[in-house]
Design a protein around this motif. Structure first.
Motif, mmCIF file in Angstrom:
data_model
loop_
_atom_site.group_PDB
_atom_site.id
_atom_site.type_symbol
_atom_site.label_atom_id
_atom_site.label_comp_id
_atom_site.label_asym_id
_atom_site.label_seq_id
_atom_site.Cartn_x
_atom_site.Cartn_y
_atom_site.Cartn_z
ATOM 1 N N LEU A 30 0.818 -1.214 0.000
ATOM 2 C CA LEU A 30 0.000 0.000 0.000
ATOM 3 C C LEU A 30 0.855 1.268 0.000
ATOM 4 N N TYR A 31 1.942 1.269 0.762
ATOM 5 C CA TYR A 31 2.772 2.475 0.843
ATOM 6 C C TYR A 31 3.454 2.811 -0.478
ATOM 7 N N GLU A 32 3.526 1.849 -1.404
ATOM 8 C CA GLU A 32 4.149 2.096 -2.704
ATOM 9 C C GLU A 32 3.208 2.794 -3.680
ATOM 10 N N ALA A 33 1.936 2.804 -3.384
ATOM 11 C CA ALA A 33 0.940 3.403 -4.267
ATOM 12 C C ALA A 33 0.843 4.904 -4.022
ATOM 13 N N SER A 34 0.383 5.613 -5.031
ATOM 14 C CA SER A 34 0.161 7.048 -4.869
ATOM 15 C C SER A 34 -1.128 7.278 -4.075
ATOM 16 N N GLU A 35 -1.267 8.482 -3.574
ATOM 17 C CA GLU A 35 -2.484 8.822 -2.823
ATOM 18 C C GLU A 35 -3.718 8.669 -3.714
ATOM 19 N N LYS A 36 -3.594 9.046 -4.963
ATOM 20 C CA LYS A 36 -4.721 8.925 -5.909
ATOM 21 C C LYS A 36 -5.117 7.460 -6.097
ATOM 22 N N GLU A 37 -4.129 6.574 -6.231
ATOM 23 C CA GLU A 37 -4.422 5.151 -6.385
ATOM 24 C C GLU A 37 -5.114 4.596 -5.142
ATOM 25 N N LEU A 38 -4.642 5.013 -3.972
ATOM 26 C CA LEU A 38 -5.244 4.549 -2.727
ATOM 27 C C LEU A 38 -6.692 5.022 -2.603
ATOM 28 N N LYS A 39 -6.940 6.274 -2.981
ATOM 29 C CA LYS A 39 -8.313 6.793 -2.935
ATOM 30 C C LYS A 39 -9.216 6.008 -3.882
ATOM 31 N N ASN A 40 -8.705 5.668 -5.052
ATOM 32 C CA ASN A 40 -9.502 4.886 -6.003
ATOM 33 C C ASN A 40 -9.852 3.519 -5.438
ATOM 34 N N ILE A 41 -8.878 2.859 -4.812
ATOM 35 C CA ILE A 41 -9.125 1.545 -4.213
ATOM 36 C C ILE A 41 -10.133 1.661 -3.079
ATOM 37 N N LEU A 42 -9.955 2.655 -2.220
ATOM 38 C CA LEU A 42 -10.878 2.843 -1.101
ATOM 39 C C LEU A 42 -12.293 3.082 -1.602
ATOM 40 N N ASN A 43 -12.441 3.956 -2.579
ATOM 41 C CA ASN A 43 -13.771 4.245 -3.109
ATOM 42 C C ASN A 43 -14.384 3.037 -3.789
ATOM 43 N N THR A 44 -13.577 2.246 -4.478
ATOM 44 C CA THR A 44 -14.081 1.039 -5.140
ATOM 45 C C THR A 44 -14.614 0.045 -4.117
ATOM 46 N N TYR A 45 -13.825 -0.214 -3.072
ATOM 47 C CA TYR A 45 -14.258 -1.174 -2.063
ATOM 48 C C TYR A 45 -15.415 -0.635 -1.236
ATOM 49 N N ALA A 46 -15.411 0.647 -0.945
ATOM 50 C CA ALA A 46 -16.505 1.248 -0.177
ATOM 51 C C ALA A 46 -17.810 1.177 -0.971
ATOM 52 N N TYR A 47 -17.728 1.439 -2.263
ATOM 53 C CA TYR A 47 -18.923 1.365 -3.118
ATOM 54 C C TYR A 47 -19.423 -0.068 -3.192
ATOM 55 N N ALA A 48 -18.506 -1.017 -3.341
ATOM 56 C CA ALA A 48 -18.882 -2.437 -3.429
ATOM 57 C C ALA A 48 -19.540 -2.927 -2.135
#
Length: 55
Positions: free
Chosen positions: A33-51
């Motif tokens: 996770l720490y290797e990802a950009s903040e934008k990538e992390l936000k996308n993952i969070l929003n994807t899982y939160a929506y799901a």
């Protein structure tokens, strides 16, 4: 439609902590996770939160 990360002012560390609490320990491509950009992390969070119906 609103998203979790736009409703709260989360930084990269906060997002990683939220993802860890959701039992997500790596990015879908296998990176830590720490290797990802903040934008990538936000996308993952929003994807899982929506799901999960959180937003």
């Amino acid at each position: 439609m609103s998203t979790i990360t736009t409703e709260m002012n989360a930084n990269k560390g906060d997002i990683i902590e939220i993802l860890l609490n959701m039992n997500l320990y790596k990015m879908p491509d296998g990176r830590q996770l720490y290797e990802a950009s903040e934008k990538e992390l936000k996308n993952i969070l929003n994807t899982y939160a929506y799901a999960e119906g959180l937003c």
